[in-house]
Scaffold this active site. Sequence first.
Site, PDB file in Angstrom:
ATOM      1  N   THR A  60       0.862  -1.177   0.000  1.00  0.00           N
ATOM      2  CA  THR A  60       0.000   0.000   0.000  1.00  0.00           C
ATOM      3  C   THR A  60       0.894   1.220   0.000  1.00  0.00           C
ATOM      4  O   THR A  60       1.884   1.289   0.747  1.00  0.00           O
ATOM      5  CB  THR A  60      -1.016  -0.008   1.160  1.00  0.00           C
ATOM      6  OG1 THR A  60      -1.838   1.158   1.059  1.00  0.00           O
ATOM      7  CG2 THR A  60      -0.345  -0.042   2.524  1.00  0.00           C
ATOM      8  N   GLU A  61       0.604   2.163  -0.900  1.00  0.00           N
ATOM      9  CA  GLU A  61       1.595   3.195  -1.216  1.00  0.00           C
ATOM     10  C   GLU A  61       1.854   4.162  -0.065  1.00  0.00           C
ATOM     11  O   GLU A  61       2.810   4.930  -0.101  1.00  0.00           O
ATOM     12  CB  GLU A  61       1.212   3.960  -2.499  1.00  0.00           C
ATOM     13  CG  GLU A  61      -0.146   4.622  -2.477  1.00  0.00           C
ATOM     14  CD  GLU A  61      -1.216   3.754  -3.127  1.00  0.00           C
ATOM     15  OE1 GLU A  61      -1.137   2.514  -3.000  1.00  0.00           O
ATOM     16  OE2 GLU A  61      -2.140   4.314  -3.743  1.00  0.00           O
ATOM     17  N   ASN A  62       1.002   4.120   0.968  1.00  0.00           N
ATOM     18  CA  ASN A  62       1.285   4.967   2.124  1.00  0.00           C
ATOM     19  C   ASN A  62       2.299   4.339   3.072  1.00  0.00           C
ATOM     20  O   ASN A  62       2.513   4.879   4.160  1.00  0.00           O
ATOM     21  CB  ASN A  62      -0.010   5.316   2.866  1.00  0.00           C
ATOM     22  CG  ASN A  62      -0.818   4.096   3.234  1.00  0.00           C
ATOM     23  OD1 ASN A  62      -1.029   3.207   2.414  1.00  0.00           O
ATOM     24  ND2 ASN A  62      -1.268   4.038   4.475  1.00  0.00           N
TER      25      ASN A  62
END
Lengths: 234, 236
Positions: A60-62
């Site tokens: 997840t890009e966060n």
Amino acid sequence: MTRQTSQQTPSTETIGWTREQMAQRLAQDIADGSYVNLGIGIPELVAKFVPAGRELIYHTENGLLGMGPSPEPGAGDPELINAGKRQVTANPGAAFFHHADSFAMIRGGHLDLCVLGALQVAHNGDLANWSTGADDAIPAVGGAMDLVAGVKSIYVITQHCTKTGEPKLVEACTYPLTGLGVVNRVYSNLAVIDVTANGFQLVELAPGVDVDTVKQATGAPLLLPASANIGSTK
Amino acid sequence: MINKQVTSPAEAVRDVFDGATIMVGGFGEAGSPIELIHALIDQGAKGLTIVSNNCGSGEVGLAALLNAERVAKVICSFPRTANSTVFPDLYHSGKIKLELTPQGTLAERIRAGGAGIPAFYTPAAVGTPLAEGKEARAFDGKTYIMERGLKADFALIKGRMADTHGNVVFNKTARNFAPIMAMAASVAVIQVERVVEPGSMDPETVVTPGIFISRVVEVPEPAHESQLVAAGVTYP
């Protein structure tokens, strides 16, 4: 919901695969051991249908590799969330990292697959999925442009047509682009379709859907496969 | 004798000036330094440029700073939030400028700014409206666009624990933009739940080394944006 339906336009929305079945169909095609980023919405459903015996690592890009499912009620942490800002868990073997490292994984070609939704896909692989370009819309892009620019394979999962019956697979995108020539494959409620050098190529039909229905619902030429097993159901 | 600890969020933001560029950590509510932002609202600086992935929700934290009309411009990847009308209202009434940047480009601009790199080329956004007006260049047959590094006068970020030298560890996905914003700001201010003495942290586990941090303030039980919004809290 502010969903609008047209009484006049014949809808393909209720035939073929459901959202869950589209996700299930896509999940069959992800190789064991893949590093995968699932977009917000229907793409998130894919994780529920990965066949037993395959291990995928979700990014997840966060800032998390090894994302797990939603926490039990009351057991969540507001600081452990996914890109859709919903609470998630971290699987054994997970790792946290900062945003520049996260997008180095994305842009640097380290992720195997990204699954995204779409407003439009063009037959050359162009994708529009972040803005309708409406004058009163608040522009917001998130990480979609980085994902399509860097992840090795881009699969789109989407209804074949809009709620008013317009094709989402088109000759050329009319909405603002997310990326040029980036989509590899489309999983719609009607069919699985590859984006090839020659355009859209039918791979598989959903049960109960025939070739003509897909052709009529597609806004660009549809190449048919040489094999004769189209229409077979699983 | 190095001791970067200050006694309060108010002291930590005391010298923020009108027109300053401020990087604000957080992805959604994870890592949002609510207490530092509220202290900045109390402090009163205006005409600010805010660099942050989102624009807050409800009327607390970053959304409250915007609502107080202290912000002239945001550099942001996703300003829209389901449960906030603050940014949309300001944007539609022309009271705030938006520089929309893809999320990974935003992160790399910040990292580059902190690493002494004035500009770089990225494949993200090539051929899209967000590439308009930007220099394009081909490398090895593929097109890239040039993006500028970003620096800031201040960074307001949140961690889990720091020592008085400014070495920091974070909490889960609250880390997000904080380490790179610390690098890119002249004065990086971090709020942490616990401040410890140097030597208390294993150097192998330090995520952000103290050289990037100017001020540390202890906020033992930081508020979470979603809980404030659910409780109907507004600030001030």
